[in-house]
Design an enzyme around this catalytic site. Structure first.
Site, PDB file in Angstrom:
ATOM      1  N   CYS A  10       0.846  -1.190   0.000  1.00 17.09           N
ATOM      2  CA  CYS A  10       0.000   0.000   0.000  1.00 17.09           C
ATOM      3  C   CYS A  10       0.885   1.245   0.000  1.00 17.09           C
ATOM      4  CB  CYS A  10      -0.897   0.006   1.236  1.00 17.09           C
ATOM      5  SG  CYS A  10      -2.032  -1.389   1.315  1.00 17.09           S
ATOM      6  N   GLY A  37      -0.536   0.075  -5.076  1.00 14.79           N
ATOM      7  CA  GLY A  37      -1.838  -0.525  -4.835  1.00 14.79           C
ATOM      8  C   GLY A  37      -2.865  -0.014  -5.812  1.00 14.79           C
ATOM      9  N   ASN A 112       0.456   1.252   5.926  1.00 10.20           N
ATOM     10  CA  ASN A 112       1.165   0.352   5.013  1.00 10.20           C
ATOM     11  C   ASN A 112       1.925  -0.657   5.857  1.00 10.20           C
ATOM     12  OD1 ASN A 112       4.156   0.645   2.973  1.00 10.20           O
ATOM     13  ND2 ASN A 112       2.600  -0.932   2.955  1.00 10.20           N
ATOM     14  N   GLY A 113       1.615  -1.942   5.698  1.00  9.89           N
ATOM     15  CA  GLY A 113       2.314  -2.970   6.454  1.00  9.89           C
ATOM     16  C   GLY A 113       1.373  -4.092   6.840  1.00  9.89           C
TER      17      GLY A 113
END
Length: 468
Positions: A10, A37, A112-113
Site C-alpha cells: 500500500c 496498490g 502500510n504494512g
C-alpha cells in the site's frame, strides 16, 4: 487474481500546508503512488474539527473524479491511501483511510504494512465494547489509537501507547480532529516513509516520488521507531517512540515495489536495480547477443547486466499500457493470451538472437513460461533467464503478498527442473549475498525472510492468512 506475481504494497501520504489545496496535493501524491496498490483509494481532510473523507475501490483516477474532488472542501490537513489488500477483502469498507470516532474526538488512519498480532488486539478491543465494520488490520490500529486516546488528553501519547502494542510492520499517517498530522514508522523500519517540505508546509509519504509530484522537496527518511507530529501552525516535532535493537528493511522494496525514481533510506531505487543487474552478470555470465528486460520491473536490472557484460541491451517487448487492472477474459484461451495482450515481443530485435532475459522474480513460473514461449515463437535462438531476486521459498508476515509456500515453484522443483518448466535454455537467480551487496548503500540492514526463512522477529503461531 494473477498469483504468479508478488503483489504491491500500500501507499500512504499526509500533508499540512498553509493553503487550502491539501486534497488536490494528496490526489497528485496518490497518483504517483498508484504502483503500490490498485484496488482502492481514499482521502480524508480536516475541516474545522470535522474529518471528511471519500474512498472506494478502484484506481485513484476512478475514485476521485473532478466532481468528487470539487466537493471536498479546501483544507490544510489531508491524508491519503492507495490499497492492495494483504489483509481483508477488497471492499469499500476495507479501503483506507479508516475513520474512528471516540468520546474526545475522531481520527483517520492510513497504514502500510501488516500487524501479526492484530487478531489478538481486535479480540481485546471487542471485549471493551469496540465495534468493527471492516476486516483489515488497519481498522484495528485506528481503533486501538482511539481507545488509548480515551485515557489521555494528548493524541501523540495515545499513538505512542498504541504503536508500542503492535507487532509487525507499519508506516502510519494519522489525521486528528485536534489539528494534528502524525506519522510513525515501526521500530524495525520494514516499510518506507519519508518527509518533505516546501514553503507552504510539510508532507510525509511512502516514497519520495510522491513528494516530487506533490511539489515538496525531499528532506529525509523517517527513522525506524520515529514519530513526527505537525500542528495547525506548521510546527514539527520529532521523537523516538519505539525501541528496537534490530533494523530490518524489506529488500523487495528495492527489487520491485518502489518506483525507480524514488530514494529510500539513502539509496536510489534505480541504482539498486542497476547494481542487481551488474551483480547478476558477475555471478551468472552467459554468451548471448542481446539483453532484454521484462517491462517494467526488469528493465533497470537488464541495463546493469548489459553494462557489466558488454552485451547490448535492447527493447524486447512492446507494452500495451491500456489493458486495465480488471480486464475480463471470458474464456481459458483468452486468459492464456493475457500476457501477450500486455506484452508483445519485438521480432525485429529478437529473431535469430541469443537472449538474456532479465526479470525481477519468479513465483509460480507460469508467466515466465509464457514470456519465453512468446520470444521463441518470434525466432529467439536461445533464451537465458536471469532473475534479480533470489528464489521465493517462504511466506511474508509483514505485508508482502507472496503465494502460499507449497505453491512457490522454488519449493516444488530444482533450478534445473524450473528451467525445463519455463522453457529456458538456462536459468539463474541472484544470490541473497548478491542482492544485499547491490543495495549496500542503504542506511538500513534488510529483511530477506521470504528468501531465507530467517524472520527478524518471532512470529510465533501466526500464519500469513490468519487475518484475511
Amino acid at each position: 487474481m494473477d498469483k504468479d506475481k508478488v503483489r504491491e504494497e500500500c501507499g500512504v501520504f499526509g500533508v499540512k500546508i498553509n493553503t487550502d489545496e491539501a486534497a488536490g496535493l494528496t490526489y497528485n501524491a496518490l497518483s504517483a503512488l498508484q504502483h503500490r496498490g490498485q484496488e482502492g483509494a481514499g482521502i480524508a481532510v480536516l475541516k474545522g474539527s470535522a474529518i471528511l473523507y471519500h474512498k472506494n475501490v478502484g484506481l485513484v483516477s476512478e475514485v476521485f473524479t473532478q466532481s468528487v474532488l470539487g466537493k471536498m472542501p479546501g483544507a490544510e490537513f489531508a491524508i491519503g491511501h492507495v490499497r492492495y489488500s494483504t489483509t481483508g477483502t477488497n471492499t469499500k469498507e476495507n479501503t483506507q483511510p479508516i475513520l474512528t470516532e471516540y468520546l474526545r474526538g475522531r481520527i483517520a488512519t492510513a497504514h502500510n504494512g501488516n500487524i501479526v498480532n492484530a487478531a489478538e488486539i481486535k479480540s481485546r478491543l471487542k471485549s471493551y465494547g469496540c465495534d468493527f465494520a471492516a476486516t483489515n488490520d488497519s481498522e484495528v490500529i485506528s481503533s486501538l489509537i482511539a481507545y488509548e486516546a480515551l485515557n489521555t488528553d494528548s493524541i501523540e501519547q495515545a499513538v505512542i501507547n498504541a504503536v508500542n502494542q503492535l507487532r509487525g510492520s507499519f508506516s502510519l499517517v494519522i489525521l486528528s480532529s485536534k489539528n494534528k498530522l502524525i506519522a510513525v514508522r515501526d521500530g524495525f523500519g520494514f516499510r518506507p516513509l519519508c518527509l518533505g517540505k516546501n514553503k507552504h508546509g510539510w508532507a510525509v509519504a511512502s516514497e519520495s516520488c510522491a513528494l516530487d509530484c506533490a511539489g515538496f522537496e525531499f528532506v529525509r527518511d523517517v527513522l525506524p521507531g520515529e514519530m513526527i507530529a505537525i500542528d495547525r501552525n506548521g510546527n514539527l516535532e520529532s521523537s523516538m517512540v519505539i525501541e528496537s535493537d534490530r533494523k530490518s528493511f524489506c529488500i523487495f522494496e528495492y527489487i520491485y515495489f518502489a518506483r525507480s525514481d524514488s530514494i529510500i533510506d539513502n539509496l536510489s531505487v534505480y541504482e539498486a536495480r542497476f547494481n542487481m543487474g551488474i551483480q547478476l552478470a558477475k555471478e551468472d555470465p552467459v554468451e548471448a547477443d542481446i539483453v532484454c528486460g521484462v517491462p517494467d520491473s526488469g528493465l533497470e536490472a537488464a541495463m546493469g547486466y548489459a553494462y557489466q557484460s558488454g552485451i547490448p541491451c535492447v527493447p524486447g517487448f512492446t507494452k500495451n499500457r491500456y489493458i486495465g487492472r480488471s480486464f475480463i477474459f471470458p474464456s481459458q484461451t483468452q486468459r492464456d493470451m493475457a500476457v501477450r495482450l500486455k506484452l508483445n515481443p519485438l521480432k525485429a530485435n529478437i529473431e535469430g538472437k541469443r537472449v538474456v532475459l532479465v526479470d525481477d522474480s519468479i513465483v509460480r513460473g507460469t508467466t515466465s513460461a509464457k514470456i519465453i514461449k512468446m520470444m521463441k515463437s518470434v525466432g529467439a535462438k536461445e533464451v537465458h533467464m536471469r532473475v534479480s531476486s533470489p528464489p521465493f521459498r517462504h511466506s511474508c508476515h509483514f505485508g508482502t503478498d507472496i503465494d502460499d509456500e507449497e505453491k512457490l515453484v522454488a519449493n516444488q522443483m530444482s533450478i534445473a527442473d524450473i528451467t525445463k518448466h519455463i522453457g529456458a535454455d538456462s536459468l539463474q537467480y541472484i544470490s541473497i549475498e548478491g542482492v544485499e551487496s547491490a543495495c549496500s548503500k542503504s542506511s538500513l540492514p534488510f529483511c530477506t525472510a521470504c528468501f531465507s526463512g530467517e524472520y527478524p522477529m518471532d512470529i510465533g503461531h501466526h500464519t500469513k492468512r490468519q487475518f484475511e
